[in-house]
Motif scaffolding. Structure first.
Motif, PDB file in Angstrom:
ATOM      1  N   LYS A   1       0.827  -1.193   0.000  1.00 56.96           N
ATOM      2  CA  LYS A   1       0.000   0.000   0.000  1.00 56.96           C
ATOM      3  C   LYS A   1       0.868   1.251   0.000  1.00 56.96           C
ATOM      4  CE  LYS A   1      -4.247  -1.752   2.026  1.00 56.96           C
ATOM      5  NZ  LYS A   1      -5.321  -1.479   3.001  1.00 56.96           N
TER       6      LYS A   1
ATOM      7  N   GLU B   1      -3.712   3.989   1.491  1.00 59.49           N
ATOM      8  CA  GLU B   1      -4.991   4.258   0.840  1.00 59.49           C
ATOM      9  C   GLU B   1      -5.421   3.167  -0.132  1.00 59.49           C
ATOM     10  OE1 GLU B   1      -5.636   8.226  -0.665  1.00 59.49           O
ATOM     11  OE2 GLU B   1      -3.867   8.909   0.420  1.00 59.49           O
ATOM     12  N   TYR B   2      -4.490   2.664  -0.936  1.00 59.22           N
ATOM     13  CA  TYR B   2      -4.858   1.734  -1.996  1.00 59.22           C
ATOM     14  C   TYR B   2      -3.920   0.534  -1.995  1.00 59.22           C
ATOM     15  CZ  TYR B   2      -6.927   6.092  -3.783  1.00 59.22           C
ATOM     16  OH  TYR B   2      -7.614   7.265  -3.913  1.00 59.22           O
TER      17      TYR B   2
ATOM     18  N   GLN C   1      -6.502  -2.351  -6.370  1.00 58.11           N
ATOM     19  CA  GLN C   1      -7.334  -1.163  -6.486  1.00 58.11           C
ATOM     20  C   GLN C   1      -6.717  -0.167  -7.470  1.00 58.11           C
ATOM     21  OE1 GLN C   1      -7.303  -0.283  -2.253  1.00 58.11           O
ATOM     22  NE2 GLN C   1      -9.510  -0.678  -2.118  1.00 58.11           N
ATOM     23  N   LEU C   2      -5.403  -0.001  -7.365  1.00 54.38           N
ATOM     24  CA  LEU C   2      -4.713   0.921  -8.266  1.00 54.38           C
ATOM     25  C   LEU C   2      -4.814   0.459  -9.714  1.00 54.38           C
ATOM     26  CD1 LEU C   2      -1.489   1.706  -6.186  1.00 54.38           C
ATOM     27  CD2 LEU C   2      -3.426   3.237  -6.613  1.00 54.38           C
TER      28      LEU C   2
END
Length: 377
Positions: free
Chosen positions: A22, A26-27, A31-32
């Motif tokens: 991460k 946050e991500y 997700q990215l």
């Protein structure tokens, strides 16, 4: 420590790096990948833009090339320009062409720290790649040319390069009968002038454009184009590594001039950059932001070519770049350069630096060799 415990710790570490890594808490990488390959930049995570910048242009695809109203594109003009680009008779020795320092097989540069010119003299700056030069607002590291049409005359007339004069080059080209038909097809008559030579070469140079890269395909939705490291590298580029503050848009350059601390003021390799053009003390040590498209095959790097590998460049930026300090006797030196405040220590880990370099590699397109034209006689 028990070997089994060491193995568990290592396994957890590897999972952290390659699976659930991460950034800024946050991500995760999945997700990215989903956000950046969504095809919608509005979904991308917020970029880390320096508070001194009022605006920025998001990275993305190259726009369509615009040709000047006073020098519109024609195929005949491109053909003439390409022929002139490869013709060494534009130099006083008849041995150096534009193509001598801008070779399509090595990223449209010459692969040297600095180029060889007339009588094998060495220049003092690295030959910038011509790839995507159509999108540069000003030309050369110091911005001395406002357009490609203006740029053409500088290497022809430079005593360290082609060592000719554009008017003498006009006379020489005029005497080559084989050029008459090329000029007639491009301009409607056989007259050779300074302007027609420069406009033809500039027209050809504007067609030297990168093909689609893995980056272009990835942001258009081909999510499998990127490895996990490359996804993380893209995110770092826009966030923690702060690259986007200067390397923006589809050209990956803000077309501005910055002092990145490599002026070598008062030492070997000293180069005052933009100051040599403007005479303004605030421009000492500023150089044009180079495009990062094709960066993995256009080394060596920086205006003086002193960095042979991207690894060294990234390490320097990670350290915040050099910040020269005044020595005794320099207290009142009004020209003493100041490194741009946009550059700060980044604290990137070794893995983050690795990811960033991997991402930069995705900005490379297929290496396409340019065919050499038959020169008129």
């Amino acid at each position: 420590m028990d070997k089994s415990k060491v193995g568990v710790i290592l396994a957890i570490g590897l999972c952290f790096l390659f699976m659930g890594f991460k950034i800024a808490q946050e991500y995760d990488v999945d997700q990215l990948r989903s956000l950046y390959s969504s095809g919608d930049k509005k979904l991308w995570p917020k970029a880390f833009i320096d508070q001194t910048l009022s605006d920025y242009e998001e990275i993305g695809h190259l726009p369509k090339v615009k040709f000047p109203e006073d020098n519109p594109y024609t195929e005949a003009k491109k053909t003439l320009g390409k022929t002139l680009f490869f013709d060494p008779r534009l130099s006083v020795s008849g041995q150096i062409a534009c193509a001598s320092c801008h070779d399509s097989e090595i990223g449209w540069g010459d692969g040297r720290r600095v180029s060889y010119g007339h009588n094998r003299q060495q220049g003092r700056r690295n030959a910038m790649s011509l790839l995507n030069v159509a999108f540069a607002d000003k030309l050369f590291w110091d911005g001395r040319a406002e357009s490609l049409e203006e740029q053409v005359q500088f290497p022809v007339q430079d005593s360290l390069e082609m060592n000719f004069h554009i008017s003498l080059a006009v006379d020489r080209i005029s005497q080559i009968s084989g050029y008459k038909e090329l000029f007639k097809e491009a301009y409607g008559d056989t007259t050779v002038t300074d302007a027609t030579i420069r406009k033809a070469i500039a027209t050809y140079e504007r067609t030297i454009i990168s093909e689609s890269t893995r980056f272009d395909k990835f942001i258009d939705g081909e999510s499998d184009q990127y490895s996990n490291a490359e996804v993380l590298g893209l995110h770092l580029f826009r966030t923690k590594a702060r690259c986007i503050n200067c390397h923006q848009g589809g050209y990956f350059s803000d077309n501005e001039f910055h002092n990145i601390g490599l002026t070598y003021y008062g030492r070997k390799y000293e180069d005052l950059g933009l100051y040599e053009v403007t005479g303004k003390k605030e421009d000492v040590g500023k150089f044009r932001t180079s495009s990062l498209r094709e960066i993995s095959r256009t080394g060596p790097f920086m205006h003086n070519g002193l960095f042979p590998h991207l690894r060294g460049v990234v390490n320097m930026y990670n350290a915040g770049m050099p910040r020269p300090k005044r020595k005794p006797g320099q207290e009142q030196d009004t020209l003493f350069p100041e490194t741009s405040p946009l550059l700060i220590k980044l604290d990137l880990s070794d893995y983050e630096k690795f990811c960033l370099i991997r991402f930069l590699g995705t900005l490379e397109s297929r290496n396409k060799r340019e065919s050499v034209p038959d020169l008129p006689e």
